[in-house]
Scaffold this active site. Structure first.
Site, PDB file in Angstrom:
ATOM      1  N   ALA A 184       3.552  -5.983   1.075  1.00 18.18           N
ATOM      2  CA  ALA A 184       3.183  -6.762   2.270  1.00 18.18           C
ATOM      3  C   ALA A 184       3.483  -6.022   3.570  1.00 18.18           C
ATOM      4  O   ALA A 184       3.285  -6.569   4.647  1.00 18.18           O
ATOM      5  CB  ALA A 184       3.929  -8.089   2.250  1.00 18.18           C
ATOM      6  N   ASN A 185       3.960  -4.783   3.470  1.00 20.92           N
ATOM      7  CA  ASN A 185       4.353  -4.068   4.694  1.00 20.92           C
ATOM      8  C   ASN A 185       3.236  -3.210   5.281  1.00 20.92           C
ATOM      9  O   ASN A 185       3.429  -2.550   6.297  1.00 20.92           O
ATOM     10  CB  ASN A 185       5.568  -3.175   4.417  1.00 20.92           C
ATOM     11  CG  ASN A 185       5.268  -2.123   3.364  1.00 20.92           C
ATOM     12  OD1 ASN A 185       5.212  -2.462   2.188  1.00 20.92           O
ATOM     13  ND2 ASN A 185       5.039  -0.883   3.764  1.00 20.92           N
TER      14      ASN A 185
ATOM     15  N   GLY B 220      -2.120  -6.155   2.456  1.00 20.24           N
ATOM     16  CA  GLY B 220      -0.991  -7.051   2.192  1.00 20.24           C
ATOM     17  C   GLY B 220      -0.371  -7.561   3.485  1.00 20.24           C
ATOM     18  O   GLY B 220      -0.043  -8.752   3.609  1.00 20.24           O
TER      19      GLY B 220
ATOM     20  N   TYR C 126      -7.207   5.514 -11.381  1.00 17.40           N
ATOM     21  CA  TYR C 126      -7.205   4.370 -10.455  1.00 17.40           C
ATOM     22  C   TYR C 126      -8.139   3.279 -10.996  1.00 17.40           C
ATOM     23  O   TYR C 126      -7.763   2.101 -11.055  1.00 17.40           O
ATOM     24  CB  TYR C 126      -7.648   4.814  -9.062  1.00 17.40           C
ATOM     25  CG  TYR C 126      -7.708   3.682  -8.050  1.00 17.40           C
ATOM     26  CD1 TYR C 126      -6.539   3.151  -7.497  1.00 17.40           C
ATOM     27  CD2 TYR C 126      -8.924   3.125  -7.653  1.00 17.40           C
ATOM     28  CE1 TYR C 126      -6.585   2.111  -6.578  1.00 17.40           C
ATOM     29  CE2 TYR C 126      -8.984   2.084  -6.735  1.00 17.40           C
ATOM     30  CZ  TYR C 126      -7.813   1.580  -6.192  1.00 17.40           C
ATOM     31  OH  TYR C 126      -7.866   0.542  -5.280  1.00 17.40           O
TER      32      TYR C 126
HETATM   33  N1  LIG Z   1      -8.362  -0.127   0.856  1.00 16.10           N
HETATM   34  C1  LIG Z   1      -9.396  -0.335   0.067  1.00 16.10           C
HETATM   35  O1  LIG Z   1     -10.543   0.062   0.381  1.00 16.10           O
HETATM   36  C2  LIG Z   1      -9.225  -1.063  -1.233  1.00 16.10           C
HETATM   37  C3  LIG Z   1     -10.371  -1.312  -2.010  1.00 16.10           C
HETATM   38  C4  LIG Z   1     -10.235  -1.987  -3.212  1.00 16.10           C
HETATM   39  C5  LIG Z   1      -8.983  -2.429  -3.605  1.00 16.10           C
HETATM   40  N2  LIG Z   1      -7.881  -2.170  -2.846  1.00 16.10           N
HETATM   41  C6  LIG Z   1      -6.579  -2.651  -3.335  1.00 16.10           C
HETATM   42  O2  LIG Z   1      -5.946  -3.378  -2.287  1.00 16.10           O
HETATM   43  C7  LIG Z   1      -4.530  -3.360  -2.496  1.00 16.10           C
HETATM   44  C8  LIG Z   1      -3.837  -3.039  -1.190  1.00 16.10           C
HETATM   45  O3  LIG Z   1      -4.166  -1.710  -0.831  1.00 16.10           O
HETATM   46  P1  LIG Z   1      -4.310  -1.231   0.686  1.00 16.10           P
HETATM   47  O4  LIG Z   1      -5.660  -0.676   0.829  1.00 16.10           O
HETATM   48  O5  LIG Z   1      -3.842  -2.286   1.606  1.00 16.10           O
HETATM   49  O6  LIG Z   1      -3.299   0.022   0.664  1.00 16.10           O
HETATM   50  P2  LIG Z   1      -1.984   0.350   1.511  1.00 16.10           P
HETATM   51  O7  LIG Z   1      -2.214   0.077   2.956  1.00 16.10           O
HETATM   52  O8  LIG Z   1      -1.570   1.704   1.094  1.00 16.10           O
HETATM   53  O9  LIG Z   1      -0.956  -0.727   0.981  1.00 16.10           O
HETATM   54  C9  LIG Z   1      -0.457  -0.652  -0.322  1.00 16.10           C
HETATM   55  C10 LIG Z   1       0.866  -1.378  -0.387  1.00 16.10           C
HETATM   56  O10 LIG Z   1       1.382  -1.218  -1.723  1.00 16.10           O
HETATM   57  C11 LIG Z   1       2.724  -0.769  -1.620  1.00 16.10           C
HETATM   58  N3  LIG Z   1       3.190  -0.003  -2.777  1.00 16.10           N
HETATM   59  C12 LIG Z   1       2.763   1.210  -3.218  1.00 16.10           C
HETATM   60  N4  LIG Z   1       3.513   1.625  -4.242  1.00 16.10           N
HETATM   61  C13 LIG Z   1       4.454   0.656  -4.462  1.00 16.10           C
HETATM   62  C14 LIG Z   1       5.545   0.509  -5.360  1.00 16.10           C
HETATM   63  N5  LIG Z   1       5.864   1.454  -6.240  1.00 16.10           N
HETATM   64  N6  LIG Z   1       6.289  -0.613  -5.295  1.00 16.10           N
HETATM   65  C15 LIG Z   1       6.020  -1.569  -4.383  1.00 16.10           C
HETATM   66  N7  LIG Z   1       5.020  -1.484  -3.490  1.00 16.10           N
HETATM   67  C16 LIG Z   1       4.250  -0.377  -3.525  1.00 16.10           C
HETATM   68  C17 LIG Z   1       2.721   0.099  -0.368  1.00 16.10           C
HETATM   69  O11 LIG Z   1       4.047   0.343   0.061  1.00 16.10           O
HETATM   70  P3  LIG Z   1       4.386   1.635   0.979  1.00 16.10           P
HETATM   71  O12 LIG Z   1       3.941   1.276   2.354  1.00 16.10           O
HETATM   72  O13 LIG Z   1       5.866   1.757   0.828  1.00 16.10           O
HETATM   73  O14 LIG Z   1       3.610   2.781   0.406  1.00 16.10           O
HETATM   74  C18 LIG Z   1       1.910  -0.785   0.566  1.00 16.10           C
HETATM   75  O15 LIG Z   1       2.703  -1.814   1.089  1.00 16.10           O
HETATM   76  C19 LIG Z   1      -4.277  -2.342  -3.614  1.00 16.10           C
HETATM   77  O16 LIG Z   1      -4.058  -3.030  -4.813  1.00 16.10           O
HETATM   78  C20 LIG Z   1      -5.585  -1.564  -3.688  1.00 16.10           C
HETATM   79  O17 LIG Z   1      -5.809  -1.035  -4.969  1.00 16.10           O
HETATM   80  C21 LIG Z   1      -7.978  -1.500  -1.666  1.00 16.10           C
END
Ligand SMILES: NC(=O)c1ccc[n+]([C@@H]2O[C@H](COP(=O)([O-])OP(=O)(O)OC[C@H]3O[C@@H](n4cnc5c(N)ncnc54)[C@H](OP(=O)(O)O)[C@@H]3O)[C@@H](O)[C@H]2O)c1
Length: 286
Positions: free
Chosen positions: A11-12, A16, A168
């Site tokens: 959520a940071n 999220g 992935y």
């Molecule tokens: N962005 C896209 O286009 C897209 C498309 C399809 C699906 N998604 C999905 O959407 C979700 C959110 O992704 P996002 O795009 O918002 O990416 P993001 O901004 O990188 O956020 C991912 C979050 O997951 C956390 N995380 C990573 N590894 C972790 C671990 N070992 N334990 C606990 N937390 C962890 C990260 O923490 P840190 O900040 O500490 O790294 C961050 O808070 C993911 O499941 C991703 O697969 C994203």
């Protein structure tokens, strides 16, 4: 969302964080489950300041470490009487082979296995909720490119053979299969749905992508959906009365129910993945 407790993983940052902001504005009691406590606290302080909602807690959770997932579950169960909404949102995209503390390929371990354990451990708090609790798994349209390679979930084929994008896709397919199987097993006690948030301009591909990916992504990012819009379907599934009794389904970025890939609808595969996952996390189950 007044009087609802919502746990959001990751959520940071990105989707999220945007989801947390919108649910905080709706009055939910939020639990931000994040691996970096400083980032989590910074986000909590920001949420209190920008939304005026003071019911924002943090919970240390590293999904790449099953021991951490177990302690996070114990802490949650000790502190909260119930969980109304669990949003399994955290994710990692990684182009070189890395493994979790328990030896699983990182993307499978974080995106699927850690969330699998967290969800199973938190089931007692969801089954006792007065109204039906909701589990929301943030999957991806990329699931359609994936298969589950049971012989390589610990990265057995090695770094040279590693295809980060396929890994992935595999982890995101696992999110959809988990949604289906959790619904089959617990569909009378809670609802479980998953979603594709769209192509969202977060830092997902920048964190552990290779230089080429980082460059392409940085150029594309301004044209992608904003994280706020990327949170639309998570917020909808968490809060809308329209989906109160909908379960086991996959939603697109416009909150429409769509059919996932044929592989994601393979009930036998979903069962096999569940059994594999259950054995993998066995000693960390509460
Ligand atoms: N962005 C896209 O286009 C897209 C498309 C399809 C699906 N998604 C999905 O959407 C979700 C959110 O992704 P996002 O795009 O918002 O990416 P993001 O901004 O990188 O956020 C991912 C979050 O997951 C956390 N995380 C990573 N590894 C972790 C671990 N070992 N334990 C606990 N937390 C962890 C990260 O923490 P840190 O900040 O500490 O790294 C961050 O808070 C993911 O499941 C991703 O697969 C994203």
């Amino acid at each position: 969302m007044q009087n609802k407790t919502v746990l959001i993983t990751g959520a940071n940052d990105g989707i999220g964080k945007a989801t947390a902001e919108r649910l905080a504005r709706k009055g939910a009691h939020l639990v931000l489950a994040c691996r970096d406590e400083t980032n989590a606290q910074r986000t909590a302080d920001w949420l209190v300041k920008t939304t005026g909602n003071e019911k924002i807690d943090t919970l240390p959770l590293d999904l790449a470490d099953l021991r951490s997932v177990r302690s996070a579950s114990e802490l949650f169960l000790a502190d909260y009487p119930r969980l109304d909404v669990l949003i399994n949102n955290a994710g990692v995209y990684c182009e070189s082979l890395e493994r979790t503390r328990d030896g699983y390929e990182l993307q499978f371990g974080v995106n699927h296995l850690g969330h699998f354990l967290l969800t199973l451990n938190l089931l007692p708090a969801m089954q006792c909720a007065s109204l039906c609790s909701r589990v929301i798994n943030v999957a991806s349209a990329m699931h359609a490119n994936g298969g589950i390679d049971f012989g390589n979930l610990r990265g057995e084929r090695g770094a040279k053979a590693y295809d980060g994008s396929a890994a992935y896709a595999q982890s995101k397919l696992a999110n959809v299969l988990f949604t289906k199987e959790l619904n089959r097993r617990h569909g009378t006690e809670l609802t479980t749905n998953c979603l594709h948030p769209g192509v969202v301009g977060t830092s997902l591909a920048n964190k552990k992508g290779k230089l080429l990916t980082k460059t392409i992504w940085s150029l594309y990012k301004p044209f992608a959906r904003s994280p706020r819009r990327g949170a639309d379907t998570s917020v909808y599934l968490a809060s809308s009365p329209e989906v109160q009794e909908v379960s086991g389904r996959y939603f697109n970025p416009s909150q429409c129910l769509i059919k996932p890939s044929p592989t994601a609808c393979n009930a036998q595969l979903a069962r096999r993945l569940w059994e594999y996952s259950e054995e993998a996390v066995g000693e960390f189950l509460l």
